[in-house]
Design an enzyme around this catalytic site. Structure first.
Site, PDB file in Angstrom:
ATOM      1  N   LYS A 205      -3.377  -4.959   6.362  1.00  0.00           N
ATOM      2  CA  LYS A 205      -3.947  -4.461   5.111  1.00  0.00           C
ATOM      3  C   LYS A 205      -4.915  -5.513   4.590  1.00  0.00           C
ATOM      4  O   LYS A 205      -4.595  -6.709   4.561  1.00  0.00           O
ATOM      5  CB  LYS A 205      -2.828  -4.209   4.101  1.00  0.00           C
ATOM      6  CG  LYS A 205      -3.261  -3.593   2.778  1.00  0.00           C
ATOM      7  CD  LYS A 205      -2.042  -3.249   1.930  1.00  0.00           C
ATOM      8  CE  LYS A 205      -2.420  -2.647   0.587  1.00  0.00           C
ATOM      9  NZ  LYS A 205      -1.222  -2.264  -0.200  1.00  0.00           N
ATOM     10  N   SER A 277      -1.343   2.284  -1.892  1.00  0.00           N
ATOM     11  CA  SER A 277      -2.607   1.668  -1.531  1.00  0.00           C
ATOM     12  C   SER A 277      -2.660   1.178  -0.082  1.00  0.00           C
ATOM     13  O   SER A 277      -3.714   0.761   0.389  1.00  0.00           O
ATOM     14  CB  SER A 277      -2.888   0.484  -2.462  1.00  0.00           C
ATOM     15  OG  SER A 277      -1.953  -0.572  -2.250  1.00  0.00           O
ATOM     16  N   SER A 301       3.244   1.606  -2.954  1.00  0.00           N
ATOM     17  CA  SER A 301       2.124   1.504  -2.018  1.00  0.00           C
ATOM     18  C   SER A 301       2.521   1.439  -0.552  1.00  0.00           C
ATOM     19  O   SER A 301       1.653   1.481   0.318  1.00  0.00           O
ATOM     20  CB  SER A 301       1.251   0.294  -2.370  1.00  0.00           C
ATOM     21  OG  SER A 301       0.559   0.537  -3.568  1.00  0.00           O
TER      22      SER A 301
END
Length: 575
Positions: A205, A277, A301
């Site tokens: 990420k 996210s 997330s």
């Protein structure tokens, strides 16, 4: 350069001075020069309005005396804003689970081997190879039936070919990947095996710093910014022999699936965003672009995009994985965890990345002794009946989960979860996020993070400037009570785990309390307005929670459930 530009723009707007200056005496601060507007002027009427914002009422006769002190304090705020405060600089007040409950961290003195390699049968097609779980790929690598360089080229090709649809990749790192893969192959040929991740490609990420490559946080102002360090979790995966192939998308500043390069799509239904996210991490694993990825969660997330993309994720106990080198959104709530095809994969990855770190004072050592069990005989699992009985699209799927757990021998125990008052969790997260990105907000750059599209953070960041410090502290005192109440729920009912649908009040509760959670796929449904034969699907999931630092328990129960289903083995149409 960005720092100077932010300050200059903020100063031009009257938000803060270009350089620190001493606080003016209260009387001088209250008296502007003739003809000049005084943005710092505070009156009794100003305080009355502030009381309404804070939801309190102070004695009217006290307001005049308060004006001088509050005016002086406002000048001091401007001095603090002029001091550079990088996102990596955490507050001196550190969230500590051990302060809320008696120490229950299991000793790390002897963590047993947790993995028995499966049979190493190589698939005949590259497509089948791309969808193998980490455990199978590891066995193939160790047996020499596949090389790390071969896997690396396979996943780099898939990332390039499928990303125009999914928009999950921020930066490919082919040179770094090939160098790591060749080194892994050389070691494996020499008989040096670093562990189950040795030679396995993965994706990060893009809030994790990787030396020599941009770390964008998904936000336009940082699209070219390079942080000259490796995040601790990146370094630990390097040490485990894993091969980083790509930095994957996140919603700008860890919100949603929209980032400066577009909107990350769900491979099961590309009409939908991947959710956020950890949008790119989950979409990439789901579509077979990487065998595993690292994500993060502050308030859903990992759980949310895992649910939508039908992949498996572990949100560890707060403090079990170092966040050094990762973007801070809310220092007391951020957690880093693995995203993969299976619970077993998540356990293998977690085993390599957990533990204390001098660079992160919240990271702790605790034993991790996960042992997969095929059945759940005698295991007590709590559930809130109303969550599973609620009418809706997923009622049958959720009821089937309970039936499957009973079939596996588990004893289901009705429980009531602690109630979260008001907006306690939102107050904590919003106040910390507003502090983490204060400069970006005051400079106006917050409006540009998705330009030319509107920012999905701007309103929240500005609104959060009006959260009183007292209310933030009070919310954290309530949080201490919630941590104790949640631990007591496990103790009182003698629970090994607690199962919930993916979404509900428990998501806010357990993110605030720091309890671990494992999210696993639990069913699919046709997409409305699509032909019945359409491969597009909507997915649902369930989450298994455990007491603090009992991540292995949550994984054990989730693994037993997952092994009795095939939801995690299905492939999306966008792959």
């Amino acid at each position: 350069m960005k720092r100077r530009r932010f300050l200059a723009r903020a100063a031009a707007a009257g938000a803060l001075p270009l350089a620190p200056r001493a606080a003016a005496p209260a009387a001088e601060s209250a008296a502007p020069a003739a003809g000049a507007p005084n943005r710092a002027e505070i009156s009794a009427e100003t305080l009355a309005a502030a009381e309404r914002l804070a939801g309190i009422e102070l004695p009217v006769e006290k307001r005049p005396a308060l004006v001088r002190e509050v005016t002086a304090r406002a000048s001091a705020y401007r001095e603090v804003r002029a001091k550079p405060l990088p996102n990596s600089l955490a507050p001196a007040l550190t969230f500590n689970l051990r302060a809320a409950v008696p120490p229950r961290i299991p000793s790390k003195t002897s963590t047993p081997e947790i993995w028995n390699p499966p049979e190493a049968f190589r698939p005949t097609s590259a497509e089948d190879l791309a969808f193998l779980p980490v455990a199978r790929l590891s066995a193939l690598l160790r047996s020499g039936r596949v090389t790390s360089r071969e896997l690396t080229e396979l996943f780099l090709e898939r990332l390039q070919r499928l990303d125009p649809v999914l928009q999950a990749v921020v930066t490919l790192v082919p040179d770094r990947a090939r160098k790591q893969a060749d080194a892994a192959d050389a070691e494996l040929r020499a008989g040096r095996w670093r562990g189950p991740l040795h030679g396995v490609p993965w994706g990060a990420k893009d809030l994790l710093a990787v030396r020599g490559y941009p770390t964008t946080w998904g936000a336009r102002p940082f699209r070219d910014r390079v942080i000259d360090e490796d995040a601790s979790v990146v370094r630990r995966l390097d040490e485990a022999g894993a091969v980083l192939v790509a930095k994957l998308s996140l919603g700008a500043l860890a919100y949603g699936a929209d980032w400066f390069g577009g909107q990350t799509k769900c491979p099961w239904n590309i009409a939908l965003p991947s959710s956020g996210s950890s949008a790119g991490s989950c979409a990439a694993v789901s579509a077979g672009l990487v065998p595993f990825a690292i994500g993060s969660e502050t308030l859903g997330s990992i759980v949310s995009p895992c649910t939508r993309n039908a992949v498996t994720g572990l949100r560890p106990t707060y403090g079990r994985v170092s966040r050094a080198g990762a973007m801070a959104l809310a220092w007391s709530m951020d957690k880093i965890g693995p995203i993969a095809r299976t619970v077993e994969d998540c356990a293998l990855i977690f085993s390599a990345i957990h533990g204390s770190d001098p660079a992160d004072p919240t990271a702790v050592d605790a034993a991790f002794a996960w042992r997969p069990e095929p059945a759940l005989r005698g295991v007590r699992i709590g559930h809130v009946g109303s969550q599973f009985a609620a009418e809706g699209e997923w009622r049958a799927a959720h009821q089937a989960v309970l039936a499957k757990l009973r079939e596996l021998g588990a004893e289901l125990v009705p429980v009531e979860m602690p109630a979260v008052p008001g907006r306690v969790v939102s107050t904590i997260l919003s106040a910390e996020a507003a502090a983490a990105f204060s400069e970006l907000t005051l400079s106006g750059e917050i409006d540009d993070i998705l330009a030319p599209r509107p920012s999905n953070w701007a309103k929240s960041m500005r609104e959060s400037r009006f959260i009183p410090a007292v209310e933030y502290i009070q919310a954290n005192r309530v949080r201490t009570d919630l941590i104790r109440a949640t631990e007591e729920m496990f103790t009182r009912h003698r629970l090994d785990a607690w199962v919930t649908p993916a979404f509900g009040d428990h998501l806010s509760l357990t993110n605030a309390t720091g309890h671990p959670a494992v999210c696993v796929p639990a069913g699919f449904a046709p997409v409305k307005d699509q032909p019945a034969e359409s491969p597009r699907r909507n997915a649902t999931a369930v989450t298994f929670h455990a007491p603090l630092f009992a991540d292995d328990r949550a994984l054990t129960v989730a693994h037993a459930f997952q092994r009795s289903t095939d939801w995690h083995t299905r492939r999306p149409p966008a792959a």
